[in-house]
Design a protein around this motif. Structure first.
Motif, short mmCIF file in Angstrom:
data_model
loop_
_atom_site.label_atom_id
_atom_site.label_comp_id
_atom_site.label_asym_id
_atom_site.label_seq_id
_atom_site.Cartn_x
_atom_site.Cartn_y
_atom_site.Cartn_z
N GLY A 3 21.31 59.98 5.99
CA GLY A 3 20.86 60.09 7.39
C GLY A 3 21.37 59.31 8.69
N LEU A 4 21.30 59.82 9.94
CA LEU A 4 20.90 58.49 11.13
C LEU A 4 19.73 57.71 11.33
N PHE A 5 20.68 55.93 11.74
CA PHE A 5 19.41 55.33 11.50
C PHE A 5 19.77 54.25 12.39
N LEU A 6 19.02 54.65 13.59
CA LEU A 6 19.26 53.07 14.50
C LEU A 6 18.70 52.10 14.03
N ASP A 7 19.41 51.27 14.47
CA ASP A 7 18.78 49.56 14.37
C ASP A 7 18.70 49.46 15.06
N VAL A 33 16.36 62.82 22.67
CA VAL A 33 15.86 61.67 23.49
C VAL A 33 15.91 61.92 24.89
N MET A 34 14.78 62.10 25.91
CA MET A 34 14.54 62.83 26.90
C MET A 34 14.51 62.08 28.17
N GLY A 35 14.55 62.53 29.52
CA GLY A 35 14.61 61.23 30.35
C GLY A 35 16.03 61.60 31.30
N PRO A 36 15.31 61.60 33.23
CA PRO A 36 15.96 62.04 34.28
C PRO A 36 16.79 61.63 33.88
N SER A 37 17.99 61.83 35.05
CA SER A 37 19.59 61.49 35.63
C SER A 37 19.55 59.67 35.48
N GLY A 38 19.99 59.52 35.10
CA GLY A 38 20.58 57.60 34.80
C GLY A 38 19.57 57.03 34.04
N ALA A 39 18.71 57.68 33.81
CA ALA A 39 17.94 57.23 32.23
C ALA A 39 18.49 56.31 31.39
N GLY A 40 19.56 56.68 30.42
CA GLY A 40 20.53 56.61 29.61
C GLY A 40 20.73 57.14 28.26
N LYS A 41 20.49 58.64 28.81
CA LYS A 41 20.79 59.89 27.70
C LYS A 41 22.30 59.58 26.91
N SER A 42 22.85 60.04 28.21
CA SER A 42 24.26 59.72 28.11
C SER A 42 24.83 58.61 27.50
N SER A 43 24.57 57.80 27.85
CA SER A 43 24.77 56.46 27.81
C SER A 43 24.37 56.13 26.41
N LEU A 44 23.84 56.57 25.76
CA LEU A 44 23.71 56.46 24.10
C LEU A 44 24.47 56.78 23.51
N LEU A 45 24.51 58.75 23.49
CA LEU A 45 25.97 59.22 23.08
C LEU A 45 26.79 58.43 23.06
N ALA A 46 27.30 57.94 24.00
CA ALA A 46 28.44 57.07 24.90
C ALA A 46 28.98 56.29 23.32
N TYR A 47 27.84 55.31 23.27
CA TYR A 47 27.50 54.56 22.76
C TYR A 47 27.87 54.56 21.08
N LEU A 48 27.50 55.46 20.54
CA LEU A 48 27.04 56.69 19.30
C LEU A 48 28.94 56.77 18.62
N GLY A 60 23.09 46.26 18.87
CA GLY A 60 22.53 47.16 17.54
C GLY A 60 23.92 47.69 17.43
N ARG A 61 22.95 48.64 16.33
CA ARG A 61 23.81 49.30 15.10
C ARG A 61 23.21 50.58 15.09
N ALA A 62 24.20 51.71 14.46
CA ALA A 62 23.82 52.78 13.99
C ALA A 62 24.79 53.36 12.78
N LEU A 63 24.08 53.35 11.75
CA LEU A 63 24.55 53.43 10.47
C LEU A 63 24.40 55.65 9.96
N VAL A 64 25.48 55.76 9.59
CA VAL A 64 24.90 57.35 8.93
C VAL A 64 25.11 57.35 7.53
N ASP A 65 23.98 58.03 6.61
CA ASP A 65 24.46 57.39 5.05
C ASP A 65 24.38 56.16 4.52
N GLY A 66 24.43 55.31 5.58
CA GLY A 66 24.34 53.51 5.10
C GLY A 66 26.08 53.35 5.65
N VAL A 67 26.96 54.13 6.71
CA VAL A 67 28.33 53.23 6.81
C VAL A 67 27.77 53.08 8.52
N GLU A 68 28.17 51.67 8.93
CA GLU A 68 27.82 51.61 10.10
C GLU A 68 28.96 52.00 10.95
#
Length: 211
Positions: A3-7, A33-48, A60-68
């Motif tokens: 699965g997905l691991f946000l580290d 992930v919930m929050g008001p506009s400008g809270a960083g929700k879409s920025s998190l998706l963009a980072y991933l 920080g790192r995001a790994l899917v099935d062990g792949v960073e």
């Protein structure tokens, strides 16, 4: 870890911390992930996804099935994304949109066409591959967008409020379809939304940011 691991994922803008997350999302499960506009929700998706605006700082790192995936270029991350708008290519047929998204490893036009038609069948759009996307309803476009993401064989799904522009009945249908397809495919899902009904339908953990 499957699965997905946000580290220790941290995203900031101008020195202001927006997101700080460590979470595990098992295959087929959804983290909302919930929050008001400008809270960083879409920025998190963009980072991933690999397209975070350079105005932001992230670590920080995001790994899917062990792949960073955060160590890979965007085109090698194999992250499937659904946005508010279906973003179908207007110059291609419905099937053409799906064939474009198929991995290069799927060889031969006949096999690519067969895969596209099978994916359309899987979202209740059997036999509509020859249609012009402009002739589809909003709900049909959303189904084609989902099928296009799935045929690309993603490692995970990122959902950027994909139900927000649908009417109430269609929204319920698409939630059920998207989350059932994710479970069926064993894909970890990260959903960002303003809508608590989306979060409840997802059935997983809910994280609130920027509150």
């Amino acid at each position: 870890m499957e699965g997905l691991f946000l580290d220790g994922v941290r995203i900031a803008l101008g020195g202001r911390l927006l997101v700080s997350l460590t979470r595990h999302v098992p295959p087929g499960a959804v983290l909302t992930v919930m929050g008001p506009s400008g809270a960083g929700k879409s920025s998190l998706l963009a980072y991933l996804g690999g397209f975070l605006d350079p105005a932001f700082t992230a670590c920080g790192r995001a790994l899917v099935d062990g792949v960073e995936i955060t160590a890979l270029p965007a085109e090698e991350r194999h992250v499937g994304i659904l946005f508010q708008d279906p973003l179908l290519f207007p110059h291609m047929s419905v099937a053409g949109n799906l064939m474009f998204a198929l991995p290069e490893s799927v060889k031969g036009r006949a096999e690519r066409r067969r895969r596209a038609e099978a994916a359309l069948c899987g979202v209740g759009m059997a036999g509509l591959g020859g249609r012009d996307p402009a002739t589809l309803s909003g709900g049909e476009k959303a189904r084609v967008a989902l099928a296009r993401v799935l045929v690309s064989e993603p490692r995970m799904l990122l959902l950027d409020e994909p139900f927000s522009k649908l009417d109430t009945q269609l929204r319920q249908q698409m939630r059920q379809l998207v989350f059932s397809k994710a479970r069926e495919s064993g894909l970890p899902v990260l959903l960002v939304t303003h809508d608590m009904a989306d979060a409840r339908a997802a059935g997983g953990e809910i994280v609130k940011i920027g509150a």
